[in-house]
Design an enzyme around this catalytic site. Structure first.
Site, PDB file in Angstrom:
ATOM      1  N   ASP A 502       0.937  -1.335  -0.095  1.00 25.71           N
ATOM      2  CA  ASP A 502       0.232  -0.101  -0.022  1.00 25.71           C
ATOM      3  C   ASP A 502       0.848   1.198  -0.148  1.00 25.71           C
ATOM      4  O   ASP A 502       0.479   2.346  -0.599  1.00 25.71           O
ATOM      5  CB  ASP A 502      -0.858   0.025   1.114  1.00 25.71           C
ATOM      6  CG  ASP A 502      -0.213  -0.002   2.495  1.00 25.71           C
ATOM      7  OD1 ASP A 502       0.940  -0.917   2.629  1.00 25.71           O
ATOM      8  OD2 ASP A 502      -0.733   0.490   3.432  1.00 25.71           O
ATOM      9  N   ARG A 506       5.864   4.064   5.754  1.00 28.21           N
ATOM     10  CA  ARG A 506       5.436   3.982   7.016  1.00 28.21           C
ATOM     11  C   ARG A 506       5.583   2.413   7.558  1.00 28.21           C
ATOM     12  O   ARG A 506       5.972   1.460   6.756  1.00 28.21           O
ATOM     13  CB  ARG A 506       4.180   4.630   7.419  1.00 28.21           C
ATOM     14  CG  ARG A 506       2.949   3.798   6.666  1.00 28.21           C
ATOM     15  CD  ARG A 506       1.598   4.642   7.090  1.00 28.21           C
ATOM     16  NE  ARG A 506       0.574   3.902   6.481  1.00 28.21           N
ATOM     17  CZ  ARG A 506      -0.286   4.617   5.738  1.00 28.21           C
ATOM     18  NH1 ARG A 506      -0.302   6.072   5.831  1.00 28.21           N
ATOM     19  NH2 ARG A 506      -1.493   4.090   5.231  1.00 28.21           N
ATOM     20  N   ASP A 507       5.214   2.256   8.809  1.00 25.45           N
ATOM     21  CA  ASP A 507       5.279   1.056   9.595  1.00 25.45           C
ATOM     22  C   ASP A 507       3.791   0.315   9.100  1.00 25.45           C
ATOM     23  O   ASP A 507       3.190  -0.184   9.837  1.00 25.45           O
ATOM     24  CB  ASP A 507       5.234   1.194  11.069  1.00 25.45           C
ATOM     25  CG  ASP A 507       3.961   1.807  11.450  1.00 25.45           C
ATOM     26  OD1 ASP A 507       3.369   2.532  10.625  1.00 25.45           O
ATOM     27  OD2 ASP A 507       3.882   1.609  12.747  1.00 25.45           O
ATOM     28  N   GLU A 508       4.010  -0.057   7.623  1.00 28.01           N
ATOM     29  CA  GLU A 508       2.754  -0.846   7.123  1.00 28.01           C
ATOM     30  C   GLU A 508       3.302  -1.700   5.866  1.00 28.01           C
ATOM     31  O   GLU A 508       3.796  -2.885   6.201  1.00 28.01           O
ATOM     32  CB  GLU A 508       1.725  -0.024   6.605  1.00 28.01           C
ATOM     33  CG  GLU A 508       0.442  -0.646   6.290  1.00 28.01           C
ATOM     34  CD  GLU A 508      -0.775   0.407   6.398  1.00 28.01           C
ATOM     35  OE1 GLU A 508      -2.140  -0.108   6.433  1.00 28.01           O
ATOM     36  OE2 GLU A 508      -0.644   1.428   7.139  1.00 28.01           O
ATOM     37  N   ASP A 515      -6.378  -1.848  -2.531  1.00 27.15           N
ATOM     38  CA  ASP A 515      -5.854  -0.991  -3.460  1.00 27.15           C
ATOM     39  C   ASP A 515      -5.237  -1.992  -4.625  1.00 27.15           C
ATOM     40  O   ASP A 515      -5.410  -1.495  -5.878  1.00 27.15           O
ATOM     41  CB  ASP A 515      -4.503  -0.847  -2.624  1.00 27.15           C
ATOM     42  CG  ASP A 515      -4.652   0.074  -1.329  1.00 27.15           C
ATOM     43  OD1 ASP A 515      -5.480  -0.593  -0.604  1.00 27.15           O
ATOM     44  OD2 ASP A 515      -4.110   1.000  -1.051  1.00 27.15           O
ATOM     45  N   TRP A 568     -12.160  -5.588  -0.730  1.00 25.49           N
ATOM     46  CA  TRP A 568     -10.696  -6.009  -0.382  1.00 25.49           C
ATOM     47  C   TRP A 568     -10.598  -7.608  -0.605  1.00 25.49           C
ATOM     48  O   TRP A 568      -9.605  -7.939  -1.431  1.00 25.49           O
ATOM     49  CB  TRP A 568     -10.189  -5.752   0.767  1.00 25.49           C
ATOM     50  CG  TRP A 568      -9.701  -4.339   1.145  1.00 25.49           C
ATOM     51  CD1 TRP A 568      -8.621  -3.967   1.413  1.00 25.49           C
ATOM     52  CD2 TRP A 568     -10.475  -3.065   1.120  1.00 25.49           C
ATOM     53  NE1 TRP A 568      -8.346  -2.603   1.553  1.00 25.49           N
ATOM     54  CE2 TRP A 568      -9.650  -2.193   1.247  1.00 25.49           C
ATOM     55  CE3 TRP A 568     -11.585  -2.434   0.736  1.00 25.49           C
ATOM     56  CZ2 TRP A 568      -9.868  -0.675   1.317  1.00 25.49           C
ATOM     57  CZ3 TRP A 568     -12.208  -1.339   0.564  1.00 25.49           C
ATOM     58  CH2 TRP A 568     -11.059  -0.453   0.878  1.00 25.49           C
ATOM     59  N   GLU A 772      -1.952   9.193  -0.974  1.00 25.28           N
ATOM     60  CA  GLU A 772      -3.179   8.395  -0.182  1.00 25.28           C
ATOM     61  C   GLU A 772      -4.556   9.049  -0.179  1.00 25.28           C
ATOM     62  O   GLU A 772      -5.471   8.757  -0.443  1.00 25.28           O
ATOM     63  CB  GLU A 772      -2.750   7.824   1.164  1.00 25.28           C
ATOM     64  CG  GLU A 772      -3.810   7.169   1.768  1.00 25.28           C
ATOM     65  CD  GLU A 772      -3.458   6.473   3.105  1.00 25.28           C
ATOM     66  OE1 GLU A 772      -3.936   5.840   3.739  1.00 25.28           O
ATOM     67  OE2 GLU A 772      -2.230   7.056   3.727  1.00 25.28           O
ATOM     68  N   HIS A 796       0.929   6.243  -2.657  1.00 30.78           N
ATOM     69  CA  HIS A 796      -0.295   5.400  -2.475  1.00 30.78           C
ATOM     70  C   HIS A 796      -0.961   5.241  -3.767  1.00 30.78           C
ATOM     71  O   HIS A 796      -1.504   6.108  -4.317  1.00 30.78           O
ATOM     72  CB  HIS A 796      -0.940   5.686  -1.381  1.00 30.78           C
ATOM     73  CG  HIS A 796      -1.596   4.753  -0.281  1.00 30.78           C
ATOM     74  ND1 HIS A 796      -0.935   4.645   0.807  1.00 30.78           N
ATOM     75  CD2 HIS A 796      -2.559   4.072  -0.352  1.00 30.78           C
ATOM     76  CE1 HIS A 796      -1.332   3.809   1.742  1.00 30.78           C
ATOM     77  NE2 HIS A 796      -2.502   3.539   1.050  1.00 30.78           N
TER      78      HIS A 796
END
Length: 921
Positions: A502, A506-508, A515, A568, A772, A796
């Site tokens: 995504d 960042r922490d993802e 997406d 999703w 995003e 994003h």
């Protein structure tokens, strides 16, 4: 006269010689040979691999009528036209891709050579293509001889919520001397964790982040490298550096939400396994595999984590550890680990590679000793450091996507991703370093601790991606839209990182499916994503829940309550469908089919009277503006879309009963959907831009009311100031529906819009990537400039899904069947644009569609690849006013007029280049 006669004689003689050698200058030829979507792949494990090629040839209407493939066990045999492995014989077919190997059983650790010749529409035979080759990996467990080994660094059991646990990398080495003269050397390697392979002082291959991310409990990927040219006759040293990676390191937002486990989701300590196969000139062989005779140690990499960054202490380097002549007496015996639960398999996609090197545009110094390098665009990758200074000098690199008002980098949106790299100098001349096991999303690099004042050469941006965006071109008369196209490609590159993440900063960095599914078709236009998505569908199938739902992201290392969400989880149907539609890939449908059926059963079980509820942790039309579409509407509409697509996929697989079953299911869902959500006026009961876009695109509107629904959508957009109210899901569907129902002008107004919310808003505010949020940042707004958004990614790709409309409608490049054999050229021609130029390299070759206005004259330039046909839509009813070049189309036998009505004329053309023109009122 004598000179002219001599020239003519030589020309005739040359032509005669060429003809006698079998050369036909007009014959079509096969080029760009690939196997399983790869060029000359090494170490595959597909037992029935598929061949493909692209055709070239002069003239119009060129086509392949037959082919012959030869596969040989050696180059020598192939040169003699001996297909001792497989000779397809002359096969009457116009297929140029997805052709399945049908020869003798393939063998482990063997290389095969192949070529193809074709016959054209007049039965003229081509020359043989250039030789291509592939090798097989290790197909049986008995082929593997190595152990999983590592170095014991102990284990830090400190509270990981209060302090990060970042163990050092492990180093492994083995010295060996070939017994005889080497003919061929191949190495097979894998790791639970990440590894970099070293041989005689150099890195092996050009991959990063091997062996790739997967569900390690189900499968573990390995790589194959040809190392023949790097083997010495005397001492050789094979080595590996291994780190936690996705296997044992920090993943996603586990630390942020304080899960019971925040790292080590698959295992605790990384380990490595590999073996070298030496084939000697005399035909004998030797295998050198990982075992207890190897040596292990620590080294300069003191910390290495994908999210947190890397620390490299050059004063602790074991100089020469991966080269001959090194004294490893102080190194230890490695620790041996058990085999993983997952099956050893070949990575089916492409690993991460360095796709571009970027030089900074400028350096600023917002505070004394703090230097900020502007890389010019927002990328995913690493920074290469070049420095000279005293031993022990500590340099710190931090990364940001935007700057604060004071010129410092903004790191608030990284959340708990430390995203910091540290280098400690050894003080030995110019030092050049780049980390191995971390990456970042950034446009700006903050450097502190640098000895002296750095220049632009101090930092180089290393762009990392699993794909290369070279499948398309796009330009428009509106400059902002051209920047938007570049932003889309940049963001796709940044997030196609072994999986479709995504975001990269960042922490993802998880494979969020909403997406991925909404962007899938856009991705296919920008790059050849067939191998990439083939791999990701394995991840998706592995992640499917026992009860049938696909989860919110894949791979699925951890879960929170409510594991799935409508739109999703539907990626499990939508992505395979697009693989079939774009690449004519039915094998991937076969692989996913059982899971798709299970998913449909799950949906049916959850539904009442064919209406699927919102269910799960419904994200809805994520980040919509001022309008909210109900979760139930999202769930019900995607259920219908799934049934529609699955009916078509079942048909493609020859599953007639299933196709009929899913067609009936779709009709039942549609009836229930209309009853619940569609009013007699043609309005939807919820009356949002997204509700109309979904119902119209998914074919859930009654035919007699569909145009009224489209008219209402157009009315809402106009009343909203020609702006969106949609989020991740609705936006691209609005664009597609507008063009589908005759509102091209309105679609272009949205496309060109620069007020919030719009794509142009981000471009006007300096974006070099897709955001995003519609309003992530405003360059002149002090509040937004210093934002500290926990959910504010500047890379994003979801809103970049407009690329689908850009190629399907603005340029008008589509496929009537699967795989672009029968092409549709139907551009959305409008006075809102002066011109559109687009091209796409399909699996069947290069397609281009360009149109422009010259006064009141419309000019269309079209290129159709060999062995394909196209229907061309020209927006005029006056057939006699259409010219191709300077001739009326009615006088050209190679152009067929299929139909003409009050709106358009439809032509059928074969391969070749065409220039159509017509006067427009």
């Amino acid at each position: 006269m004598k000179i002219k006669f001599l020239t003519l004689f030589i020309t005739l003689l040359s032509s005669s010689l060429l003809f006698s050698q079998g050369v036909n200058s007009r014959a079509i030829t096969a080029k760009e040979l690939r196997l399983e979507y790869h060029v000359n792949p090494k170490g595959i494990d597909v037992l029935k691999p598929r061949f493909s090629w692209v055709l070239s040839g002069e003239g119009r209407g060129r086509a392949q009528t037959s082919y012959r493939i030869l596969v040989s066990s050696s180059q020598k045999a192939l040169d003699k036209n001996e297909g001792d492995v497989w000779d397809s014989g002359k096969t009457a077919s116009n297929n140029t891709n997805q052709i399945v190997y049908n020869g003798i059983s393939l063998t482990s650790n063997r290389t095969y050579f192949w070529k193809v010749k074709v016959w054209d529409e007049s039965s003229a035979e081509s020359n043989w293509s250039q030789t291509a080759h592939w090798s097989m990996g290790l197909l049986k467990f008995s082929n593997w001889k190595g152990l999983f080994i590592s170095h014991d660094v102990g284990y830090d059991k400190t509270d990981k919520y209060n302090s990060l646990y970042l163990p050092p990398a492990r180093y492994l080495r083995k010295s060996f001397t070939p017994a005889k003269k080497v003919k061929k050397a191949t190495v097979y390697t894998t790791a639970l964790g990440l590894y970099e392979l070293r041989l005689n002082g150099s890195k092996v291959g050009d991959d990063y982040f091997a062996p790739g991310w997967t569900d390690y409990n189900k499968r573990l990927y390995y790589q194959t490298y040809d190392i023949t040219e790097s083997i010495n006759q005397g001492e050789n040293v094979i080595g590996a550096v291994i780190a936690d990676g996705w296997y044992a390191g920090y993943i996603g937002y586990g630390l942020l939400v304080r899960l019971d486990k925040v790292r080590e989701y698959y295992g605790v300590n990384p380990s490595f396994m590999g073996q070298i196969h030496l084939e000697y000139q005399d035909g004998t062989t030797e295998i050198i595999a990982t075992d207890r005779s190897w040596k292990s140690s620590q080294g300069a990499i003191r910390e290495a984590d994908i999210l947190m960054g890397e620390v490299y202490d050059a004063t602790m380097e074991n100089t020469g550890w991966d080269a001959p002549g090194y004294n490893d007496v102080s190194w230890k015996k490695p620790k041996v680990y058990t085999y993983p639960n997952g099956e050893l398999q070949v990575h089916p996609g492409g690993l991460v590679k360095n796709t571009e090197r970027i030089r900074p545009l400028k350096i600023t110094e917002p505070e004394p000793g703090t230097y900020v390098f502007d890389m010019g665009k927002n990328i995913a990758g690493i920074a290469e450091l070049k420095v000279q200074g005293p031993k022990g000098t500590k340099i710190q690199l931090r990364f940001g996507e935007i700057l604060k008002r004071d010129g410092n980098i903004q790191t608030g949106n990284l959340r708990l991703a430390r995203a910091t790299d540290t280098y400690i100098l050894k003080g030995d001349g110019v030092e050049v370093w780049q980390p191995k096991f971390t990456y970042h999303g950034f446009q700006y690099v903050e450097v502190t601790g640098f000895p002296g004042k750095p220049d632009l050469d101090a930092i180089t941006g290393i762009v990392l991606s699993s794909t290369v965006n070279e499948a398309s071109t796009f330009s428009a008369s509106n400059a902002m839209n051209n920047q938007l196209y570049e932003n889309i490609k940049t963001t796709q590159s940044a997030n196609f990182f072994d999986i479709p993440t995504d975001c990269p900063q960042r922490d993802e960095r998880l494979g969020w499916l909403g997406d991925a599914q909404t962007y899938m078709r856009s991705a296919t236009y920008n790059a050849d994503v067939a191998p990439f998505m083939t791999k990701f569908l394995v991840d998706l199938d592995d992640a499917q829940r026992w009860y049938g739902a696909y989860p919110n992201f894949a791979p699925f290392p951890y879960s929170r309550p409510a594991q799935y969400s409508p739109a999703w989880m539907d990626a499990g149907v939508i992505i395979p469908y697009n693989m079939y539609k774009v690449y004519n890939d039915t094998r991937v449908l076969e692989y996913m089919y059982e899971g798709m059926e299970k998913f449909m059963e799950f949906q049916a079980d959850a539904s009442t009277d064919f209406i699927r509820p919102g269910g799960g942790n419904n994200w809805g039309d994520w980040l919509s503006v001022n309008e909210t579409t109900s979760h139930g509407y999202v769930g019900a509409s995607f259920y219908g879309f799934d049934a529609k697509l699955l009916a078509e996929m079942a048909e493609a697989l020859g599953k007639k009963e299933d196709a009929a079953k899913y067609k009936t299911l779709f009709e039942n869902i549609k009836k229930a959907f209309v009853k619940k959500y569609i009013l007699d006026t043609g309005y939807t009961s919820e009356d949002t831009q997204t509700t109309y876009a979904f119902a119209l695109y998914f074919d859930l509107f009654p035919e007699e009311l569909a145009q009224k629904g489209a008219d209402r959508l157009a009315e809402k957009i106009k009343k909203n100031g020609f702006k969106f109210s949609t989020g991740f899901l609705g936006t691209k569907h609005v664009m597609l529906v507008l063009s589908q129902y005759g509102y091209d002008d309105l679609a272009y107004k949205l496309f060109k819009q620069t007020e919030y919310p719009s794509w142009g808003y981000s471009v006007e505010n300096g974006s070099t990537s897709i955001w995003e949020r519609w309003n992530s940042y405003t360059k002149d707004d002090a509040e937004n400039s210093d934002l500290n958004g926990k959910m504010n990614s500047f890379s994003h790709y979801a809103f970049g899904s407009v690329a689908e409309w850009m190629f399907l409608h603005a340029a008008g490049i589509d496929t009537e069947d699967s795989g672009y054999r029968n092409i549709i050229i139907k551009p959305a021609i409008s006075k809102e644009m002066d011109f559109i130029n687009g091209s796409y390299k399909s699996i069947n070759g290069h397609i281009s569609s360009a149109w422009n206005w010259k006064g009141n004259k419309l000019i269309m330039n079209i290129e159709i690849p060999v062995n394909t046909r196209a229907k061309v839509y020209i927006p005029t009813s006056n057939v006699f006013n259409i010219k191709e070049g300077n001739k009326a189309i009615s006088k050209l036998s190679e152009i067929k007029i299929l139909k003409s009505n009050s709106k358009e004329t439809v032509l059928e053309i074969g391969s070749g280049n065409y220039v159509f023109s017509t006067k427009m009122q």
